[in-house]
Design a protein around this motif. Structure first.
Motif, short mmCIF file in Angstrom:
data_model
loop_
_atom_site.label_atom_id
_atom_site.label_comp_id
_atom_site.label_asym_id
_atom_site.label_seq_id
_atom_site.Cartn_x
_atom_site.Cartn_y
_atom_site.Cartn_z
N ALA A 28 0.83 -1.20 0.00
CA ALA A 28 0.00 0.00 0.00
C ALA A 28 0.87 1.25 0.00
O ALA A 28 0.63 2.21 -0.76
CB ALA A 28 -0.94 -0.02 1.20
N HIS A 48 -6.04 -0.21 -1.69
CA HIS A 48 -5.31 -0.54 -0.47
C HIS A 48 -5.95 -0.01 0.82
O HIS A 48 -5.48 -0.34 1.91
CB HIS A 48 -3.87 -0.03 -0.56
N SER A 53 -9.99 -3.96 0.29
CA SER A 53 -8.54 -4.01 0.32
C SER A 53 -8.06 -5.14 1.24
O SER A 53 -8.81 -5.61 2.11
CB SER A 53 -7.99 -2.66 0.81
#
Length: 369
Positions: A28, A48, A53
């Motif tokens: 991320a 992310h 995510s």
């Protein structure tokens, strides 16, 4: 009641392993750092830090852990998500600052330079030529007269010696305001201003009356239901046809140049007696096109003469209708077409060009404002 879950399958909660959390966090942070613009950062946020995510999905697995393991897993996930959130916030600020700086450079405006202006308009040539024609008579001592375009029939017809059965008084030739019983019309000529001048001004009267007029003509190359006229009126003691001829010659010389002759041909108008049509020598070919072997002239159609309009001595009936003694006073009147003057003076061939308001027609006359 069952006992608390003290054992769990590590495979089912593999996303909660420290190494997996560290990998998701690092991916991320790398995606956020590599985002080149705000759109790329938005895509990184969804991938992310969004609901689907890896870190968000790992957070959902905390419930599968035994109670004694949940706190530690929650701290690890919270720290990873916090780091991602801080990175997003910092990168958002950096990219917005870059965007603002770029806009200041790329969209800078030099306020010291002239700004872009729209195309300049132009006075309509009909307006200018109308004023020029009136100015010629004003220079001879005439006064410009104005009046309403919606007229009573008495001013438009009766006072000008139009009989009740005259064809011009029908709806085939005249626009009535409402029905024919209203007695109101759109003026068919500017002659009603002659009557208004005789009724309101002290004698002697020397007036010129330019204005818009209306008749039930179809719009084509040479006709229009809305057109423009300029009429003149003189009423004084001892006025004769010689004064009329002299006034018209003075107008022709002032409008078209010195040395042009005029001629009169017998005609008929209800409000003048005697009446005549006035022609002037063509100001382009000076009559040479009508001579044998002369070059063709577009302005006068090689006739050597151009029709100006009608004129004559004021009919005594008109003077009586205005309360003027015809034995003491006499006068002359004339009428000219402003549109026609513009057409043959400047070579305008189509009446549509004058009416459509296209600036490409008006600009070539060179009368910008």
């Amino acid at each position: 009641m069952s006992a608390p879950n003290k054992s769990y399958d590590p495979v089912e909660v593999s996303a909660l392993q420290p190494e997996e959390l560290d990998r998701a966090r690092d991916e991320a942070l790398a995606a956020i750092a590599s985002a080149a613009d705000l759109d790329a950062l938005k895509r990184a946020r969804l991938a992310h830090a969004g609901d689907r995510s890896p870190l968000a999905l790992a957070n959902r697995e905390i419930g599968a852990l035994p109670p004694q393991a949940r706190a530690e897993a929650g701290k690890r996930i919270g720290a990873a998500r916090g780091a991602v959130g801080q990175a997003l916030k910092a990168r958002q600020a950096e990219l917005e600052e870059e965007r603002d700086q770029r806009v200041l450079v790329e969209e800078a405006v030099d306020v010291t330079l002239p700004w872009e202006r729209g195309a300049r308009g132009a006075r309509h040539p009909l307006t200018t030529i109308r004023e020029r024609m009136a100015d010629v008579f004003v220079s001879m001592g005439f006064e410009v007269s104005e009046g309403p375009e919606v007229e009573a029939e008495w001013f438009n017809f009766d006072a000008l010696n139009f009989k009740p059965d005259h064809p011009a008084r029908t709806m085939q030739d005249t626009f009535f305001v409402g029905s024919e019983d209203t007695g109101l019309v759109l003026r068919t000529h500017t002659s009603p201003l002659q009557i208004r001048s005789l009724l309101t001004k002290p004698l002697p009267v020397y007036v010129v009356a330019p204005g818009r007029t209306y008749r039930t003509d179809e719009l084509d190359a040479t006709h229009s239901p809305v057109f423009h006229q300029l009429e003149g009126l003189v009423v004084d003691e001892g006025i004769t046809m010689a004064d009329l001829r002299g006034g018209i010659d003075a107008f022709v010389n002032g409008m078209f140049g010195e040395g042009l002759t005029t001629r009169m041909r017998p005609s008929y108008f209800p409000f003048t007696e005697p009446s005549a049509e006035v022609d002037m020598r063509c100001f382009v070919c000076r009559g040479a096109s009508a001579e044998p072997g002369g070059e063709p002239c577009r302005t006068c159609s090689s006739e050597g003469w151009i029709e100006l309009g009608g004129c004559g001595m004021v009919n005594p009936r008109v003077l009586v209708a205005c309360g003027i003694d015809p034995d003491r006073y006499s006068g002359w009147a004339f009428g000219l077409g402003i549109d026609r003057t513009l057409m043959f003076r400047h070579g305008a061939e189509d009446m549509h060009d004058m009416m459509e308001g296209d600036v490409r027609f008006t600009l070539p006359f060179g009368m910008e404002i």
